[in-house]
Design a protein around this motif. Structure first.
Motif, PDB file in Angstrom:
ATOM      1  N   LEU A  55      43.311  47.254 -14.355  1.00 17.71           N
ATOM      2  CA  LEU A  55      42.033  47.657 -14.897  1.00 17.71           C
ATOM      3  C   LEU A  55      42.339  49.314 -15.703  1.00 17.71           C
ATOM      4  O   LEU A  55      41.326  49.513 -16.517  1.00 17.71           O
ATOM      5  CB  LEU A  55      41.075  47.441 -13.907  1.00 17.71           C
ATOM      6  N   VAL A  59      40.763  49.780 -19.200  1.00 21.39           N
ATOM      7  CA  VAL A  59      39.749  50.561 -19.628  1.00 21.39           C
ATOM      8  C   VAL A  59      40.136  51.936 -20.712  1.00 21.39           C
ATOM      9  O   VAL A  59      39.186  52.812 -21.108  1.00 21.39           O
ATOM     10  CB  VAL A  59      38.795  51.285 -18.386  1.00 21.39           C
ATOM     11  N   PRO A 159      38.633  41.153 -14.510  1.00 22.44           N
ATOM     12  CA  PRO A 159      37.615  40.359 -15.045  1.00 22.44           C
ATOM     13  C   PRO A 159      36.821  41.129 -16.442  1.00 22.44           C
ATOM     14  O   PRO A 159      35.706  40.930 -16.072  1.00 22.44           O
ATOM     15  CB  PRO A 159      36.785  40.739 -13.842  1.00 22.44           C
ATOM     16  N   GLN A 160      37.540  41.620 -17.082  1.00 25.91           N
ATOM     17  CA  GLN A 160      36.941  41.959 -18.471  1.00 25.91           C
ATOM     18  C   GLN A 160      36.195  40.759 -18.915  1.00 25.91           C
ATOM     19  O   GLN A 160      36.769  39.718 -19.064  1.00 25.91           O
ATOM     20  CB  GLN A 160      38.053  42.371 -19.534  1.00 25.91           C
ATOM     21  N   LEU A 161      34.892  40.834 -19.465  1.00 25.52           N
ATOM     22  CA  LEU A 161      34.049  39.676 -19.584  1.00 25.52           C
ATOM     23  C   LEU A 161      34.707  38.667 -21.120  1.00 25.52           C
ATOM     24  O   LEU A 161      34.616  37.348 -20.604  1.00 25.52           O
ATOM     25  CB  LEU A 161      32.751  39.970 -20.109  1.00 25.52           C
ATOM     26  N   HIS A 184      39.450  35.459  -5.252  1.00 27.99           N
ATOM     27  CA  HIS A 184      39.203  36.924  -5.237  1.00 27.99           C
ATOM     28  C   HIS A 184      37.628  37.387  -5.769  1.00 27.99           C
ATOM     29  O   HIS A 184      37.195  36.684  -6.783  1.00 27.99           O
ATOM     30  CB  HIS A 184      40.093  37.586  -6.348  1.00 27.99           C
ATOM     31  N   GLY A 185      37.313  38.144  -4.955  1.00 29.66           N
ATOM     32  CA  GLY A 185      35.853  38.606  -5.306  1.00 29.66           C
ATOM     33  C   GLY A 185      35.503  39.179  -6.510  1.00 29.66           C
ATOM     34  O   GLY A 185      34.484  38.934  -7.388  1.00 29.66           O
ATOM     35  N   TRP A 186      36.863  39.918  -7.369  1.00 31.34           N
ATOM     36  CA  TRP A 186      36.543  40.619  -8.687  1.00 31.34           C
ATOM     37  C   TRP A 186      36.503  39.509  -9.590  1.00 31.34           C
ATOM     38  O   TRP A 186      35.898  39.390 -10.677  1.00 31.34           O
ATOM     39  CB  TRP A 186      37.549  41.428  -8.794  1.00 31.34           C
ATOM     40  N   ALA A 189      33.236  37.642  -9.531  1.00 34.17           N
ATOM     41  CA  ALA A 189      32.124  38.528 -10.172  1.00 34.17           C
ATOM     42  C   ALA A 189      32.042  38.559 -11.820  1.00 34.17           C
ATOM     43  O   ALA A 189      31.092  38.391 -12.240  1.00 34.17           O
ATOM     44  CB  ALA A 189      32.302  39.989  -9.710  1.00 34.17           C
ATOM     45  N   GLY A 190      33.462  38.586 -12.334  1.00 36.00           N
ATOM     46  CA  GLY A 190      33.552  38.474 -13.729  1.00 36.00           C
ATOM     47  C   GLY A 190      33.215  37.287 -14.290  1.00 36.00           C
ATOM     48  O   GLY A 190      32.512  37.329 -15.156  1.00 36.00           O
ATOM     49  N   HIS A 193      29.266  37.180 -14.106  1.00 28.74           N
ATOM     50  CA  HIS A 193      28.565  38.077 -15.063  1.00 28.74           C
ATOM     51  C   HIS A 193      28.980  37.462 -16.519  1.00 28.74           C
ATOM     52  O   HIS A 193      28.310  37.825 -17.616  1.00 28.74           O
ATOM     53  CB  HIS A 193      29.202  39.415 -15.257  1.00 28.74           C
ATOM     54  N   TYR A 209      32.716  40.091  -3.674  1.00 29.45           N
ATOM     55  CA  TYR A 209      32.130  41.594  -3.854  1.00 29.45           C
ATOM     56  C   TYR A 209      30.676  41.521  -3.403  1.00 29.45           C
ATOM     57  O   TYR A 209      29.788  40.794  -4.204  1.00 29.45           O
ATOM     58  CB  TYR A 209      32.354  41.783  -5.389  1.00 29.45           C
ATOM     59  N   PRO A 210      30.233  42.195  -2.339  1.00 31.44           N
ATOM     60  CA  PRO A 210      28.834  42.063  -2.073  1.00 31.44           C
ATOM     61  C   PRO A 210      27.904  42.529  -3.046  1.00 31.44           C
ATOM     62  O   PRO A 210      26.735  42.469  -2.999  1.00 31.44           O
ATOM     63  CB  PRO A 210      28.934  43.151  -0.797  1.00 31.44           C
ATOM     64  N   LEU A 211      28.314  43.263  -4.159  1.00 27.68           N
ATOM     65  CA  LEU A 211      27.435  43.665  -5.157  1.00 27.68           C
ATOM     66  C   LEU A 211      27.130  42.574  -6.354  1.00 27.68           C
ATOM     67  O   LEU A 211      26.480  42.984  -7.306  1.00 27.68           O
ATOM     68  CB  LEU A 211      27.781  45.325  -5.510  1.00 27.68           C
TER      69      LEU A 211
END
Lengths: 238, 238
Positions: A55, A59, A159-161, A184-186, A189-190, A193, A209-211
């Protein structure tokens, strides 16, 4: 398993699968890393750095393939755990284990269920295509997959969209009608989203990932998740 | 220390400082985490997840402040190390330690050298501004800093390149004439890729990213790095 093709209809039921830890049991590599560094925390440290720095590359608009970052992460692991730096030959031997991992025991049954139900199964990995092919062939599950996709083509990591959007379309589906299955949570999440549905396999030591939003499906094994996917016929999205 | 201002000239000698581990000694938090989870790997696991998931947020176009991700990372740490989940009050107590960290012993001397040499010192952190202010006040080094900048204003984390560009300009400098000082390989990589110069402090257990360019300056303490910066007068960039 051939290069990406686009013969599927946009109505096809596509499932993208993460590979490492989701389909493949990394215990062999984990134990070898712990032994090499003589440190129980070595595998978690190394794999965490590998994911973090993929990551960092993304970025900062740079790219190195997963194996190259994995090699660098071995040196960083030594420094951070204050253990000895491994020699090139030792690193090479450890990284070669990535392509000699067995499938988790529940995986063939789960893949069989989904294939029988008419889903198109596609692997989507942070590794390169050639590593992916070797991995699926070694684990003897390659025949379940219609395609193998690697972030290497896009030169940025999950997890880049965009990675999920492009992969879904390469598999012949709109993102909203595709499902990602991962441990995996990440990754979950990806995918969520990015507008896909997502199935989480809670492998030992893995967590959400809780968020992030809750996954569409979740279970302890692939057959558990597969049953939910099949019973609902199509992902339930608002 | 006030909100960002732009009274400096574009010729000013600006140094941006990372805060956690670079200026502040995190041992107190490290030991408390190891004790809370009864696991020697707890701090590395937690801080690694905190950094990884700040980037997961960034690449999925989402944002939660650093403390919120830190709280979530405590739950993830419990799951990944297969240790007990901490209660809310325990998590609160641990995270409060972030604002009760002493400066590394070498830090005041290094900051003094740079201030005396006419550099404008600016803190640039992944934490929020209010946490940053508390941290620098507790560590008794706040008076060295002209400004405190947080990624919270931009809602994406270092090492995303825009964060360094914007921070340099908020500090009154063009990116190419600013220097970042940090103890993390990912921060050094980000600053260099963003066109800044970078000084790496090799704190215990910290290491550079082998796939990034070499830092402009490096040493084991801030005075060592400060001396290099001052002796060269301006960063040596190609």
């Amino acid at each position: 398993m051939q290069q990406p093709r686009s013969t599927s209809t946009s109505n096809s039921k596509v499932i993208l699968f993460d590979v490492n830890e989701t389909l493949l049991d990394m215990s062999k590599l984990k134990n070898a890393l712990i032994k090499a560094f003589n440190n129980k925390a070595a595998f978690q440290q190394w794999f965490g750095l590998l994911l973090q720095y993929s990551l960092v590359d993304t970025v900062t608009n740079h790219y190195h393939d997963f194996r190259t970052i994995g090699d660098a992460a071995l040196d960083m692991t030594a420094a951070m755990l204050q253990e000895r730096t491994l020699k090139s030959a030792e690193k090479h031997k450890l990284l070669a284990l990535m392509t000699e991992l067995p499938a988790h025991k529940d995986v063939p049954d789960g893949l069989k269920m989904l294939a029988k139900a008419g889903y198109s199964l596609v692997a989507l990995t942070n590794s390169t295509r050639s590593v992916l092919d070797e991995q699926l062939r070694y684990a003897d599950i390659i025949h379940y997959f219609e395609q193998g996709l690697s972030v290497d083509d896009q030169r940025r990591y999950k997890p880049q969209l965009d990675v999920y959007h492009t992969a879904a379309r390469q598999a012949g589906a709109e993102p909203a009608s595709a499902i990602l299955v991962a441990a995996h949570g990440w990754d979950i999440a990806g995918a969520l989203h990015a507008g896909l549905a997502a199935g989480f396999i809670a492998r030992k030591g893995q967590t959400l990932y809780p968020l992030a939003p809750s996954p569409t499906y979740q279970g302890k094994t692939l057959p558990e998740v597969a049953k939910q996917i099949i019973d609902k016929k199509a992902p339930q999205r608002p």
